[in-house]
Write an enzyme that holds these catalytic residues in place. Structure first.
Site, PDB file in Angstrom:
ATOM      1  N   THR A 113      -1.798  25.479  30.585  1.00  0.00           N
ATOM      2  CA  THR A 113      -0.856  25.746  31.675  1.00  0.00           C
ATOM      3  C   THR A 113      -1.303  27.036  32.361  1.00  0.00           C
ATOM      4  O   THR A 113      -2.163  27.013  33.218  1.00  0.00           O
ATOM      5  CB  THR A 113       0.593  25.827  31.159  1.00  0.00           C
ATOM      6  OG1 THR A 113       0.648  26.720  30.044  1.00  0.00           O
ATOM      7  CG2 THR A 113       1.092  24.469  30.736  1.00  0.00           C
ATOM      8  N   LYS A 158      -3.035  25.618  23.020  1.00  0.00           N
ATOM      9  CA  LYS A 158      -2.740  26.215  24.317  1.00  0.00           C
ATOM     10  C   LYS A 158      -1.616  27.209  24.135  1.00  0.00           C
ATOM     11  O   LYS A 158      -0.781  27.087  23.231  1.00  0.00           O
ATOM     12  CB  LYS A 158      -2.376  25.166  25.365  1.00  0.00           C
ATOM     13  CG  LYS A 158      -1.088  24.384  25.138  1.00  0.00           C
ATOM     14  CD  LYS A 158       0.215  25.068  25.458  1.00  0.00           C
ATOM     15  CE  LYS A 158       0.251  25.647  26.845  1.00  0.00           C
ATOM     16  NZ  LYS A 158       1.582  26.355  27.094  1.00  0.00           N
ATOM     17  N   THR A 175       4.643  30.265  21.396  1.00  0.00           N
ATOM     18  CA  THR A 175       4.740  29.161  22.343  1.00  0.00           C
ATOM     19  C   THR A 175       3.408  28.483  22.476  1.00  0.00           C
ATOM     20  O   THR A 175       2.500  29.045  23.017  1.00  0.00           O
ATOM     21  CB  THR A 175       5.172  29.678  23.686  1.00  0.00           C
ATOM     22  OG1 THR A 175       6.550  29.545  23.697  1.00  0.00           O
ATOM     23  CG2 THR A 175       4.688  28.919  24.854  1.00  0.00           C
ATOM     24  N   GLU A 202      -0.439  36.397  28.945  1.00  0.00           N
ATOM     25  CA  GLU A 202      -0.231  36.634  30.372  1.00  0.00           C
ATOM     26  C   GLU A 202      -0.177  38.123  30.702  1.00  0.00           C
ATOM     27  O   GLU A 202       0.694  38.854  30.216  1.00  0.00           O
ATOM     28  CB  GLU A 202       1.060  35.960  30.827  1.00  0.00           C
ATOM     29  CG  GLU A 202       0.990  34.448  30.784  1.00  0.00           C
ATOM     30  CD  GLU A 202       2.328  33.777  31.002  1.00  0.00           C
ATOM     31  OE1 GLU A 202       2.317  32.564  31.279  1.00  0.00           O
ATOM     32  OE2 GLU A 202       3.365  34.437  30.900  1.00  0.00           O
ATOM     33  N   ASN A 253       5.318  36.225  35.511  1.00  0.00           N
ATOM     34  CA  ASN A 253       6.510  35.527  35.063  1.00  0.00           C
ATOM     35  C   ASN A 253       7.642  35.572  36.081  1.00  0.00           C
ATOM     36  O   ASN A 253       8.679  34.944  35.879  1.00  0.00           O
ATOM     37  CB  ASN A 253       6.950  36.088  33.711  1.00  0.00           C
ATOM     38  CG  ASN A 253       6.077  35.567  32.587  1.00  0.00           C
ATOM     39  OD1 ASN A 253       6.229  34.453  32.142  1.00  0.00           O
ATOM     40  ND2 ASN A 253       5.117  36.390  32.184  1.00  0.00           N
TER      41      ASN A 253
END
Length: 383
Positions: free
Chosen positions: A146, A168, A179, A259, A378
């Site tokens: 993603t 992932k 996650t 991220e 985000n």
């Protein structure tokens, strides 16, 4: 490489049209046996996506023929219709493989609260099945990304058998399980009970100690499949070590691709009265936004470490706490230690060592710094 490194597995990754832009978004991993033993661990979030609920039911039987995974949509919080979509996906895979939907796990990742484009997904299953091969592991790993900037794969060779994996994950990284979607394969010959015990031990030491941002997903899934194609019945301690090594490698890849992160932080807790205390302290420190900001600013702020330690009920005496950052003990006995200017904060890898002086137990929790890039990503990316 990846999930097709062990014998007995084929995979594919294709663009089914679930994502806009034409990127790969559907992966299929098939176990050709002779064994179909499998195990899985799933998110501890009480809000579970439809694929998690389905796959938990499937794994109760301890067997898997195939795993189908999609990116571009989480199929979470989609009601009874979303569960029907998951069921239809498993039925489609079973149809193309001429097998049972009761041995097909389903995994999804992406935006929460929207149903998947089922026409594209089901058509994509046909395309993926047509492209299944021993060379398909890399494409499958690419298809489940993603916000990941790179594919994440790993494999280890042991005495006559192999363990391979793909994962992932780049955001919403928190314990139980972080996650992520993860598929691990082996050509060793093991029972589902042996796989279950191994997987739970391995994930508890790796994925369950990754805490980048304290946010737990609705879709976390880690699956372990054994084909038995090597014919080798491995030593269980050695097998557990190899699976743990693959999980640790994948967890490290998740961490460095988190991220917006510019620092990978290892929080080593030593001198704890129990392992639970060590993990508890590590997680508290990992979730301190004040400390994560300080590390991003390359400030060895040990006061913020002590503040986070003090919020736990772990056994310790405040005037016996010691803290080192990158090997420099800048806090001794709960007060000022070595000159903080000695700490080199420039490397990407930062190690914070916390000595509770309360016992013999240790644990390490991994996190990242808190950056403006994380906030931007985000706020710009809906999840």
């Amino acid at each position: 490489m990846s999930v097709t490194a062990p014998l007995g597995f084929r995979a594919a990754g294709i663009a089914a049209g679930i994502k806009s832009g034409g990127a790969r978004d559907l992966a299929l991993v098939v176990n050709d046996g002779p064994s179909r033993a499998a195990a899985g661990v799933f998110t501890a979030n009480r809000v579970k996506a439809a694929p998690v609920l389905w796959s938990q039911q499937v794994l109760a039987g301890g067997r898997l023929r195939a795993v189908v995974l999609n990116s571009g949509g989480a199929n979470a919080c989609t009601g009874p219709e979303g569960f029907q979509d998951t069921h239809a996906t498993a039925e489609k895979v079973a149809d193309v493989l001429q097998d049972s939907a009761g041995e097909v796990a389903v995994c999804s990742t992406g935006l929460i609260g929207e149903r998947l484009p089922m026409d594209a997904l089901l058509s994509g299953v046909d395309s993926a099945a047509a492209q299944l091969s021993r060379d398909g592991g890399l494409a499958a790993a690419d298809a489940i990304r993603t916000t990941d900037t790179v594919s994440k794969i790993s494999f280890k060779r042991a005495g006559g058998y192999m363990v391979g994996g793909m994962a992932k994950g780049a955001g919403m990284l928190a314990p139980a399980l972080a996650t992520m979607l993860c598929v691990i394969t082996t050509d060793a010959d093991l029972t589902s009970e042996e796989l279950d015990a191994t997987l739970r031990k391995a994930t508890s030491m790796t994925f369950d100690r990754l805490d980048a941002d304290g946010c737990m997903s609705t879709n976390d899934t880690v699956l372990l499949l054994a084909s038995g194609a090597s014919g080798v019945k491995p030593d269980l301690a050695e097998f557990e070590q190899k699976v743990t090594e693959v999980c640790a490698d994948l967890a490290r890849q998740l961490l460095v691709d988190a991220e917006g992160a510019s620092k990978a932080i290892a929080i080593e807790v030593v001198g704890a009265a129990s392992e639970d205390d060590a993990v508890k302290v590590g997680r508290s420190v990992a979730r301190s936004n004040l400390l994560k900001c300080a590390i991003h600013g390359e400030d060895p702020n040990w006061g913020r470490v002590l503040s986070a330690v003090g919020t736990t009920d772990a056994v310790f005496e405040p005037d016996r706490l010691n803290v080192a950052i990158n090997g420099i003990w800048i806090c001794r006995g709960g007060a000022v230690g070595d000159d903080r200017s000695k700490v080199d904060m420039r490397p990407r890898d930062v190690t914070i060592t916390i000595d509770l002086s309360a016992g013999p137990h240790t644990a390490t929790v991994h996190t990242t710094d808190l950056t403006a890039d994380y906030v931007h990503e985000n706020s710009a990316y809906s999840s």
